[in-house]
Scaffold this motif. Structure first.
Motif, mmCIF file in Angstrom:
data_model
loop_
_atom_site.group_PDB
_atom_site.id
_atom_site.type_symbol
_atom_site.label_atom_id
_atom_site.label_comp_id
_atom_site.label_asym_id
_atom_site.label_seq_id
_atom_site.Cartn_x
_atom_site.Cartn_y
_atom_site.Cartn_z
ATOM 1 N N MET A 1 0.840 -1.202 0.000
ATOM 2 C CA MET A 1 0.000 0.000 0.000
ATOM 3 C C MET A 1 0.873 1.249 0.000
ATOM 4 O O MET A 1 2.082 1.179 -0.011
ATOM 5 C CB MET A 1 -0.936 0.013 1.227
ATOM 6 N N GLY A 2 0.217 2.353 0.012
ATOM 7 C CA GLY A 2 0.926 3.622 -0.032
ATOM 8 C C GLY A 2 0.822 4.214 -1.406
ATOM 9 O O GLY A 2 1.519 3.791 -2.327
ATOM 10 N N PHE A 3 -0.078 5.143 -1.562
ATOM 11 C CA PHE A 3 -0.208 5.785 -2.865
ATOM 12 C C PHE A 3 -0.560 7.249 -2.667
ATOM 13 O O PHE A 3 -0.910 7.677 -1.564
ATOM 14 C CB PHE A 3 -1.273 5.087 -3.720
ATOM 15 N N ILE A 5 -2.895 10.403 -4.274
ATOM 16 C CA ILE A 5 -4.003 10.726 -5.172
ATOM 17 C C ILE A 5 -3.837 12.167 -5.652
ATOM 18 O O ILE A 5 -3.738 13.087 -4.842
ATOM 19 C CB ILE A 5 -5.373 10.551 -4.467
ATOM 20 N N LEU A 26 -8.740 7.307 -11.374
ATOM 21 C CA LEU A 26 -9.785 7.165 -10.375
ATOM 22 C C LEU A 26 -10.990 7.985 -10.826
ATOM 23 O O LEU A 26 -10.852 9.141 -11.212
ATOM 24 C CB LEU A 26 -9.276 7.707 -9.029
ATOM 25 N N ALA A 27 -12.161 7.361 -10.798
ATOM 26 C CA ALA A 27 -13.387 8.146 -11.020
ATOM 27 C C ALA A 27 -14.246 7.961 -9.780
ATOM 28 O O ALA A 27 -14.141 8.715 -8.819
ATOM 29 C CB ALA A 27 -14.087 7.708 -12.298
ATOM 30 N N GLY A 28 -15.032 6.880 -9.710
ATOM 31 C CA GLY A 28 -15.838 6.647 -8.517
ATOM 32 C C GLY A 28 -15.093 5.850 -7.447
ATOM 33 O O GLY A 28 -15.414 5.932 -6.261
ATOM 34 N N GLY A 29 -14.108 5.076 -7.866
ATOM 35 C CA GLY A 29 -13.291 4.314 -6.918
ATOM 36 C C GLY A 29 -13.863 2.970 -6.503
ATOM 37 O O GLY A 29 -13.230 2.226 -5.755
ATOM 38 N N PHE A 33 -10.452 0.889 -5.722
ATOM 39 C CA PHE A 33 -10.042 0.722 -4.328
ATOM 40 C C PHE A 33 -10.269 -0.701 -3.826
ATOM 41 O O PHE A 33 -9.601 -1.149 -2.902
ATOM 42 C CB PHE A 33 -10.739 1.758 -3.438
ATOM 43 N N VAL A 34 -11.189 -1.403 -4.456
ATOM 44 C CA VAL A 34 -11.370 -2.818 -4.106
ATOM 45 C C VAL A 34 -10.162 -3.615 -4.600
ATOM 46 O O VAL A 34 -9.609 -4.449 -3.878
ATOM 47 C CB VAL A 34 -12.691 -3.375 -4.689
ATOM 48 N N LYS A 37 -7.269 -2.877 -2.307
ATOM 49 C CA LYS A 37 -7.476 -3.546 -1.010
ATOM 50 C C LYS A 37 -7.184 -5.046 -1.111
ATOM 51 O O LYS A 37 -6.629 -5.646 -0.192
ATOM 52 C CB LYS A 37 -8.934 -3.312 -0.581
ATOM 53 N N LYS A 38 -7.541 -5.626 -2.247
ATOM 54 C CA LYS A 38 -7.310 -7.065 -2.416
ATOM 55 C C LYS A 38 -5.917 -7.371 -2.971
ATOM 56 O O LYS A 38 -5.641 -8.500 -3.376
ATOM 57 C CB LYS A 38 -8.379 -7.653 -3.349
ATOM 58 N N MET A 104 -21.654 6.403 -6.553
ATOM 59 C CA MET A 104 -20.204 6.575 -6.653
ATOM 60 C C MET A 104 -19.668 6.199 -8.034
ATOM 61 O O MET A 104 -18.941 6.953 -8.653
ATOM 62 C CB MET A 104 -19.516 5.710 -5.587
#
Lengths: 277, 161
Positions: A1-3, A5, A26-29, A33-34, A37-38, A104
């Motif tokens: 991780m670590g980004f 925006i 990125l638009a709605g994410g 983001f899923v 996260k995975k 979203m």
């Protein structure tokens, strides 16, 4: 991780940020983001498009409607313009995810993720939509069919982004139909999705366009079935001949959501919807 | 980047790289622990807050995305120590068991009642389909939303935060 925006405020800032290094949009994410996260992707730079692509969500021209890529599914589903001009787009956007995800997720995101089971893609294929792309070299438009090349794969070049989607208006009155089949309604990814727009008299089909999702590597328009149905009387015999043709055009796979055999059965069965009304 | 936003009417301004979820900021920095993390991947609705009045998943929202926006959490409902009618209705009907999903259900349902103060049971179920409850079996949650709608109609109140 670590980004990080980055949120460019306009087209120029966006283009220079794209030139400065690798990035993810990125638009709605709701997908991005899923995936992060995975641990499926691990981007360092994320460029949020929502401020750079601004202005009115819908722009009505004489023969077409331009929809900003950052328009959310809820905005599409609730727009009186879209409900009037393109009911199939409104209903497919209304079938996405759940209330929160529709607030979203965006149509541009749905296109660029290029999932074979994306709900709104069914409508965009049916409506012969064009994807409008912008880069430092200028602008170009590709038909949705040419833009999406495979599951998760598109023609989007590095340094290029989707600004809008252009949907030609339909001439005459069409019946619009969209259906997704999954194990539950909310949040589920389709086992098979299908839509059509149909113009017909009592006697015969004047014009029909069909689109299928989740039964091939991309959403498809089964051309042989469409050609066959043109001018035909809508009866049991026509539908069963169309089903035989459809079988040749789809290539469903086995996965955790359903077997190939089940997908095929569902896909063929949905053709019977043409006979309703 | 510098971001500014409001949470339950209070103004905040801070620097962020982006790598902070709205969910974590609300819970860890502001102590608004009514915002719950269930699945963390957008499938359960427990983390729902309002962003510009729209039900949004705070587990899939990062701080740069809320720049200039207005956030409302469950703590921002009700006034003068009194519960909001929708909260009161969850108490009245027993729509709460373990309570973990409740803030999410309330935040998403508010918007439904604002659009339609007299929803059918089917409309309520469809509206909250992105929220998961593992205790109640949903019946009493649907009861609660209907009861709140009834109260609000009787009082002639518009649904407001």
């Amino acid at each position: 991780m670590g980004f990080e925006i980055l949120v460019p405020e306009n087209e120029d800032e966006l283009i220079s940020l794209m030139e400065e290094g690798d990035y993810q949009f990125l638009a709605g994410g709701t997908d991005l983001f899923v995936k992060i996260k995975k641990d499926l992707i691990n981007p360092e730079r994320i460029i949020d498009l929502t401020k750079a692509i601004d202005g009115p969500k819908f722009q009505v021209e004489q023969n077409e409607v331009k929809i900003k890529a950052t328009t959310t599914h809820a905005e599409l589903a609730e727009s009186s313009l879209i409900n009037k001009e393109f009911p199939v787009l409104a209903s497919s956007a209304g079938a996405v995810g759940a209330t929160q995800l529709r607030n979203m997720g965006t149509i541009g995101g749905n296109i660029c993720n290029a999932s074979p089971s994306a709900d709104t893609l069914i409508a965009l294929y049916l409506l012969n939509a064009d994807v409008d792309l912008v880069s430092s070299d200028g602008r170009r438009s590709l038909s949705i069919k040419d833009f999406i090349t495979g599951p998760g794969e598109t023609e989007l070049a590095s340094g290029e982004y989707v600004e809008s989607i252009t949907v030609p208006k339909l001439s005459g009155k069409f019946r619009h139909f969209f259906k997704k089949v999954g194990r539950r309604n909310a949040l589920d990814i389709s086992v098979c999705s299908m839509g059509f727009i149909l113009k017909a008299t009592k006697e015969a089909i004047e014009e029909i366009r069909l689109a299928y999702g989740a039964v091939a590597p991309t959403v498809i328009r089964p051309g042989a079935v469409e050609d066959f149905l043109q001018g035909k009387t809508i009866d049991k015999e026509t539908i069963s001949r169309a089903q035989r043709l459809l079988k040749e055009e789809i290539s469903p796979i086995n996965d955790i959501r359903g077997s190939a055999e089940y997908r095929e059965t569902v896909a063929l069965r949905t053709l019977e919807q043409i006979r309703q009304n | 980047m510098r971001v500014e936003f409001t949470v339950n009417g209070e103004q905040y301004e801070l620097d962020t790289d982006g790598d902070t979820r709205l969910l974590d900021y609300l819970r860890d920095e502001l102590g608004l622990t009514g915002v719950k993390e269930g699945c963390g991947v957008g499938e359960c609705g427990a983390c729902t807050v309002l962003v510009e009045g729209k039900p949004t998943l705070s587990c899939l929202t990062y701080l740069p995305q809320i720049d200039g926006k207005e956030i409302t959490t469950i703590e921002g409902l009700g006034e003068n120590g009194k519960l909001h009618p929708l909260q009161e209705a969850f108490v009245e009907t027993g729509g709460v068991q373990c309570g973990f999903c409740t803030p999410g259900f309330i935040m998403v349902s508010l918007k439904l009642l604002e659009r339609n103060p007299d929803p059918t049971r089917k409309e309520i179920r469809e509206w909250v389909e992105g929220n998961i409850c593992r205790c109640t079996g949903y019946t009493k949650i649907v009861d609660a939303v209907q009861l709140a709608g009834k109260w609000l109609r009787e009082k002639g109140d518009k649904v407001e935060l």
